[in-house]
Each structure stands twice: as structure tokens, then as C-alpha cells.
Design an enzyme around this catalytic site. Structure first.
Site, PDB file in Angstrom:
ATOM      1  N   TRP A 294       0.728  -1.298   0.062  1.00  0.00           N
ATOM      2  CA  TRP A 294       0.000   0.118  -0.076  1.00  0.00           C
ATOM      3  C   TRP A 294       0.811   1.268   0.105  1.00  0.00           C
ATOM      4  CZ3 TRP A 294      -4.056  -0.911  -2.296  1.00  0.00           C
ATOM      5  CH2 TRP A 294      -4.865  -1.935  -2.139  1.00  0.00           C
TER       6      TRP A 294
ATOM      7  N   ASP B 204      -1.709   6.761   6.074  1.00  0.00           N
ATOM      8  CA  ASP B 204      -2.725   6.054   5.769  1.00  0.00           C
ATOM      9  C   ASP B 204      -3.242   4.995   6.706  1.00  0.00           C
ATOM     10  OD1 ASP B 204      -4.485   3.956   4.755  1.00  0.00           O
ATOM     11  OD2 ASP B 204      -3.083   3.673   2.877  1.00  0.00           O
TER      12      ASP B 204
ATOM     13  N   LYS C 239     -12.964  -1.612   6.701  1.00  0.00           N
ATOM     14  CA  LYS C 239     -12.024  -2.702   7.750  1.00  0.00           C
ATOM     15  C   LYS C 239     -12.591  -2.440   9.086  1.00  0.00           C
ATOM     16  CE  LYS C 239      -8.336  -2.156   4.450  1.00  0.00           C
ATOM     17  NZ  LYS C 239      -8.811  -3.305   3.665  1.00  0.00           N
TER      18      LYS C 239
HETATM   19  N1  PMP Z   1      -4.255   1.443   1.999  1.00  0.00           N
HETATM   20  C1  PMP Z   1      -4.495   0.413   2.660  1.00  0.00           C
HETATM   21  C2  PMP Z   1      -3.572   0.108   3.964  1.00  0.00           C
HETATM   22  C3  PMP Z   1      -5.271  -0.835   2.337  1.00  0.00           C
HETATM   23  O1  PMP Z   1      -5.465  -1.732   3.035  1.00  0.00           O
HETATM   24  C4  PMP Z   1      -6.011  -0.442   1.190  1.00  0.00           C
HETATM   25  C5  PMP Z   1      -7.293  -1.521   0.784  1.00  0.00           C
HETATM   26  N2  PMP Z   1      -7.164  -2.650   1.165  1.00  0.00           N
HETATM   27  C6  PMP Z   1      -6.097   0.754   0.439  1.00  0.00           C
HETATM   28  C7  PMP Z   1      -5.095   1.612   0.961  1.00  0.00           C
HETATM   29  C8  PMP Z   1      -6.853   0.915  -0.745  1.00  0.00           C
HETATM   30  O2  PMP Z   1      -8.325   1.166  -0.427  1.00  0.00           O
HETATM   31  P1  PMP Z   1      -9.267   1.457  -1.509  1.00  0.00           P
HETATM   32  O3  PMP Z   1      -9.432  -0.139  -2.226  1.00  0.00           O
HETATM   33  O4  PMP Z   1     -10.561   1.769  -0.686  1.00  0.00           O
HETATM   34  O5  PMP Z   1      -9.040   2.462  -2.399  1.00  0.00           O
END
Ligand code: PMP
Length: 374
Positions: A104, A185, A209
Site C-alpha cells: 500500500w 494511511d 475494515k
Molecule cells: N491502504 C491500505 C492500507 C489498504 O489496506 C487499502 C485497501 N485494502 C487501500 C489503501 C486502498 O483502499 P481502497 O481499495 O479503498 O482504495
């Protein structure tokens, strides 16, 4: 009749607290005596407005968010904000620093880089804990200690991912940006433990989550950072504009925010974030305990102090055994434990709404499987 709940260990969208869902079920057809559902109300009407305000107030209370910070409910997934953050906060000629501890963080960099360039600035990886050959198979097993991270003087901000959902790597202590604003994030560990919000200039998290359903992104942002944000971008992308309009600049995802309200109320009734932290520590103790007790069978690749309390990743001696493990768990009504397709293995997500009892059931199965299948 009580609903039989599947033991859902999905990484996100993830299981939601049953009371939050039951409340939605009860209120679905007739919200607050209005003869219509909350999703059929105007986002500017008093019925929805009460929900919108309550969601924000609950979050403020649960995370002890100081008056210096705004709470926003936005859209686009955390991924959109990977691009929107540099769009708002990188001025011409400035550089933002990123710490990468998993996939991520990599995505935040790859989505942010072209935007930083478009804004006349740059984005730099200040530190990455990736292991393995460049261009080859990379893995992540640790987050840096706070003292390892140094933001460049004058950096626009320092960005990091508090919990890497795929690699199961979670920070133990957060870096200190000094004069450089911190942006985090927290998609996969927000509300799992208390956090000193005042240390951060911006915190963002996709809801799916620990907060609610997908479709809502939570942003907590320091007003001082907003004041310095760019005004030469479309209003819809300006955090400042969303703050000025209390997240009602355009139509928000009303039903999603309603469900967020229900989840936050459940967290409060359950004892707040400190109680969530206590339960999450207990779940982690159980599951990592089982992994370590069968160290010749289960193996967690993550360095001990960075083992995630939200996403527990581990391997079995072979892929065939992993497949068998997932299949047998499913027969016992336990789902969502297959590792992300990019890394394989097993991943058990133990978010707030996953009970200690569910984890104990899984751990019984792990113990039994390790004895039988080796
Ligand atoms: N950051 C983290 C730490 C994540 O776990 C995720 C999705 N699993 C995201 C960003 C991306 O999120 P989204 O699919 O809602 O764009």
C-alpha cells in the site's frame, strides 16, 4: 431467531459488528418515524443531517480528536487519496517524503508520483524496508524504528502506512517528522488502538475494515495544513472545500455514513478504542501464540515487533497444505483466510468486529491441523 454468522476473516470489505447490522435492519424501512429509509432522505434534510453530525461527533469522541482538526467523510477509496494528497499539499518546487513498508505504501507512491509532477513538485521514497532484488520479487517484513526515519528539511510532508494489510506489517512506534507534517494511511488499523491525533497533520482511512462499508473514506486533517493547501485545483478535490462544507459540498454516500454511525456507536457501547485495543491484543496473543507453539509447521515472516494485530500472515510447509488448510477451515464456516494473491500463504484479518471467540475457534483448528497434517 439468531442469524448464524460465518466466521469472516476477510481483509476488507470485512465483517461488521452484528449489532450495527441489526440496527440497520430494524431501521431500514422506517427511519426515525419518517416512513422512508435513511438512503431515501435528502442529504440536506434534518433526518440525515442528524446522522451525519452524530457520525462525526462519535469519531471525535472515540479518537479524542482535538479542535485543531477537521473530520471529513469523503469518497474515492483510499486509493483516490493517494493522488489527492499530493494534489493538495505539494507546492511547486517542493518534495514530499514517503516511507514504504509494503504494497500500500508502494501504491501511494505510484499514484502520487505523477500527481506530484503535475503539481510542479516531486515525491521521493525516503526509506523502504523492501527486501529482494529491484524489479524481482520483493517482500516486506518490518517497519522502521522511529529513529530510522528522517524527513528531508523542508519536505512538504512525510507519508507512511501504519498497517500494511497485505504483508501484515504494523508500526510499533510512529516516526517523528519534526517540523515536517505527518500524513498517515491508517486504512487497516484506525480505531484498533488509541492514537495521538495531534501528532498528525492528516490521517486517512478507507472505511471497509474497522469503520463501516466500502464507499466512505475518513479524513482527519489539521486546519493549519488546510490553510496552506492549494487553491488552484478543482474544488471537488480540495480538502479545504469539503471542510468548509462539513462534507456536504456534494452528495455524500449517505447510507454508508449511516452505517459508519452504527459501527462507531457499537465501538462506544463496547467500551471505546481502549477496549478494542485490549481485545485486539488478546486475539493477537492467541493466534501468534499458536503460530509460535508450532514453529516447525506455521511460520510468520514478519519481524516480532511489527507483527500486525489486524492482519496476521503466515505460511505452512507447502502450498498444498495451505490449500488444504483453507478448504478445511471453510467447511468449519471460517472464510477469508487465503493470503493476498500477490504474496500467497494465509492471512487472517482480526479487525475490531472479529470476536475473541472467533479467533479462539480458529486457533483450536490451527492446533488440531498442525498435529494431524504434519
Ligand atoms: N491502504 C491500505 C492500507 C489498504 O489496506 C487499502 C485497501 N485494502 C487501500 C489503501 C486502498 O483502499 P481502497 O481499495 O479503498 O482504495
Amino acid at each position: 431467531m439468531a442469524t448464524a454468522r460465518t466466521l469472516n476473516f476477510n481483509a476488507g470489505p470485512a465483517t461488521l459488528p452484528l449489532p450495527a447490522l441489526e440496527r440497520a435492519q430494524r431501521e431500514l424501512l422506517d427511519f426515525a418515524g419518517s416512513g422512508m429509509s435513511v438512503m431515501e432522505h435528502s442529504h440536506r434534510g434534518k433526518e440525515y443531517e442528524a446522522v451525519h453530525r452524530e457520525a462525526g461527533a462519535l469519531l471525535r469522541e472515540l479518537l479524542a480528536i482535538p479542535a485543531t482538526h477537521e473530520v471529513l467523510f469523503l469518497q474515492g477509496g483510499a486509493t483516490q487519496h493517494f493522488a489527492q494528497i499530493p494534489m493538495n499539499f505539494i507546492d511547486k518546487g517542493r518534495t514530499a517524503d514517503y516511507v514504504v513498508t509494503g504494497v500500500w505504501g508502494e501504491k501511494a507512491v505510484s499514484e502520487g508520483k505523477p500527481m506530484a509532477a503535475l503539481m510542479g513538485g516531486a515525491l521521493r521514497v525516503a526509506l523502504s524496508t523492501a527486501e529482494g532484488p529491484e524489479g524481482g520479487e520483493r517482500t516486506y517484513r518490518r517497519a522502521p524504528a522511529p529513529s530510522e526515519v528522517k524527513a528531508a528539511e523542508g519536505a512538504a510532508y512525510l507519508h507512511f502506512t501504519t498497517n500494511e494489510t497485505i504483508h501484515g506489517v504494523q508500526y510499533d512506534g510512529y516516526p517523528d517528522g519534526g517540523a515536517v507534517p505527518l500524513i498517515a494511511d491508517m486504512s487497516s488499523d484506525i480505531l484498533s488502538r488509541p492514537v495521538d491525533v495531534s501528532r498528525f497533520s492528516l490521517i486517512y482511512a478507507g472505511a471497509q475494515k474497522n469503520i463501516g462499508p466500502s464507499g466512505v473514506v475518513l479524513v482527519i486533517v489539521d486546519k493549519a495544513l488546510l490553510e496552506r493547501s492549494r487553491k488552484d485545483i478543482p474544488k471537488i478535490f480540495q480538502y479545504r472545500v469539503h471542510a468548509e462544507n462539513e462534507s456536504l459540498y456534494n452528495t455524500p454516500p449517505t447510507f454508508g455514513i449511516y452505517l459508519v454511525r452504527n459501527v462507531l456507536d457499537w465501538v462506544k457501547q463496547a467500551g471505546g478504542v481502549a477496549e478494542m485495543e485490549r481485545r485486539n491484543a488478546e486475539k493477537a496473543r492467541l493466534i501468534y501464540g499458536a503460530i509460535d507453539a508450532h514453529g516447525d509447521f506455521y511460520r510468520c515472516p514478519v519481524q516480532a515487533e511489527n507483527r500486525s494485530k489486524m492482519n496476521v500472515v503466515f505460511r505452512l510447509p507447502s502450498e498444498a497444505l495451505e490449500e488444504q488448510f483453507v478448504g478445511e477451515a471453510k467447511k468449519r464456516s471460517m472464510v477469508g483466510i487465503k493470503g493476498h494473491r500477490s504474496v500467497g500463504g494465509i492471512r487472517v484479518s482480526t479487525y475490531n468486529a472479529v470476536s475473541v471467540e472467533w479467533v479462539a475457534t480458529l486457533v483450536d483448528f490451527m492446533n488440531e491441523f498442525a498435529k494431524r497434517a504434519r
